[in-house]
Design a protein around this motif. Structure first.
Motif, short mmCIF file in Angstrom:
data_model
loop_
_atom_site.label_atom_id
_atom_site.label_comp_id
_atom_site.label_asym_id
_atom_site.label_seq_id
_atom_site.Cartn_x
_atom_site.Cartn_y
_atom_site.Cartn_z
N ASP A 67 22.05 -9.13 0.54
CA ASP A 67 21.31 -9.24 -0.73
C ASP A 67 19.82 -9.31 -0.41
O ASP A 67 19.32 -10.33 0.08
CB ASP A 67 21.76 -10.50 -1.47
CG ASP A 67 21.08 -10.65 -2.83
OD1 ASP A 67 20.20 -9.82 -3.16
OD2 ASP A 67 21.43 -11.60 -3.56
N SER A 69 17.38 -8.79 -2.74
CA SER A 69 16.56 -9.17 -3.88
C SER A 69 15.71 -10.38 -3.48
O SER A 69 15.96 -11.04 -2.46
CB SER A 69 17.43 -9.53 -5.07
OG SER A 69 18.17 -10.72 -4.80
N GLY A 72 17.89 -13.25 -3.16
CA GLY A 72 18.64 -13.23 -1.92
C GLY A 72 17.80 -13.65 -0.73
O GLY A 72 18.27 -14.41 0.14
N ALA A 199 14.77 -3.87 -5.89
CA ALA A 199 15.14 -5.14 -6.51
C ALA A 199 13.93 -5.79 -7.19
O ALA A 199 14.05 -6.35 -8.29
CB ALA A 199 15.73 -6.08 -5.47
#
Length: 277
Positions: A67, A69, A72, A199
């Motif tokens: 992840d 983002s 994340g 993201a």
């Protein structure tokens, strides 16, 4: 550099000095060397831990499916601090690193005693003005084409333009040239970087994070470049006002990247803050 394994992959970091612990977070398309000048000063009486996060200048690609983002990456920061067993941390973030500090605080941050936000994205300023928006737009490209686009960063004139790093640093062009090398030469780093940029363009978690900042009980310091053209100075004032124990220092003679342009001044501000709190 040292390295530690977290769920998303391997994170490299520098670790210098002894004393109160500072964990130092850099921004997009940067690495831990952002802090070198400040660490040279602060490591005399602090332990300075600076990870290179997977934000575009890293040299260890994350595992497929990680992840990437901002949420994340904020969780990676929390896991990194936990894996190193750090406590009573002063969490410091510049540029997008300051956005990550806000997200870590939103999620609880039980190991964080103090927070320092340095000219960073906040509220609706993500991607950050012309500089961040140009980078986010480039992230729409396929990774191979993004790599071709980033070849322009070989040219100093491009690096110094407002759509690149020109409004971020007055003195750090040599560092910028190093930071852009991984995405220009390594497809796996381009893959990670495109994922991060997409993201960032897709969702902004910072307005909600700001709502949680009054719940942070520790001292907070906001350091802002006076007249910053990428991170609005009024955002620094608003952030400082959100913390129950918040304070603001505005710095002259620097652009957004205060630790790069004025490392000794920045180190002195942080040292005084940690000592007084």
């Amino acid at each position: 550099m040292a390295a530690v394994e977290i769920e998303a992959g391997t994170v490299e970091y520098t670790d210098a000095g002894e004393g109160p612990v500072l964990v130092l977070l850099h921004g997009l398309m940067m690495d831990a060397s952002l802090w070198d000048g400040a660490v040279a000063e602060l490591s005399r009486d602090h332990r300075c831990v600076a990870p290179t996060l997977p934000l575009g200048a890293h040299r260890r690609a994350m595992r497929p499916g990680a992840d990437l983002s901002l949420d994340g990456v904020a969780r990676m920061v929390a896991e990194f601090v936990d894996r190193l067993g750090l406590r009573d941390v002063t969490l410091v973030g510049s540029d997008t690193g300051g956005a990550l500090v806000q997200l870590v605080l939103r999620d609880g941050a039980e190991r964080v005693a103090r927070a320092v936000l340095v000219s960073c994205e906040a509220f609706g300023n993500l991607p950050a003005r012309v500089t961040g928006r140009a980078l986010a737009l480039s992230g729409r490209l396929p990774p191979w084409l993004f790599g071709l686009f980033m070849q322009q960063m070989r040219l100093r004139a491009v690096r110094r333009s407002p759509i690149a790093f020109g409004w971020l640093t007055a003195r750090g062009d040599a560092a910028v040239a190093r930071w852009t090398e991984p995405v220009r030469t390594r497809p796996e780093i381009r893959r990670d970087t495109v994922a991060v940029l997409r993201a960032v363009a897709a969702a902004n978690p910072l307005p909600a994070a700001a709502e949680a900042l009054p719940g942070f009980g520790g001292p907070a310091l906001v350091v802002w470049a006076r007249g910053d053209r990428v991170m609005p100075p009024e955002h620094g004032r608003r952030l400082a006002g959100l913390f129950p124990d918040g304070r603001l220092v505005e710095v002259d003679g620097t652009r957004t990247l205060v630790p790069l342009d004025r490392p000794e001044r920045f180190a002195g501000i942080v040292r005084e803050f940690v000592r007084d709190t």
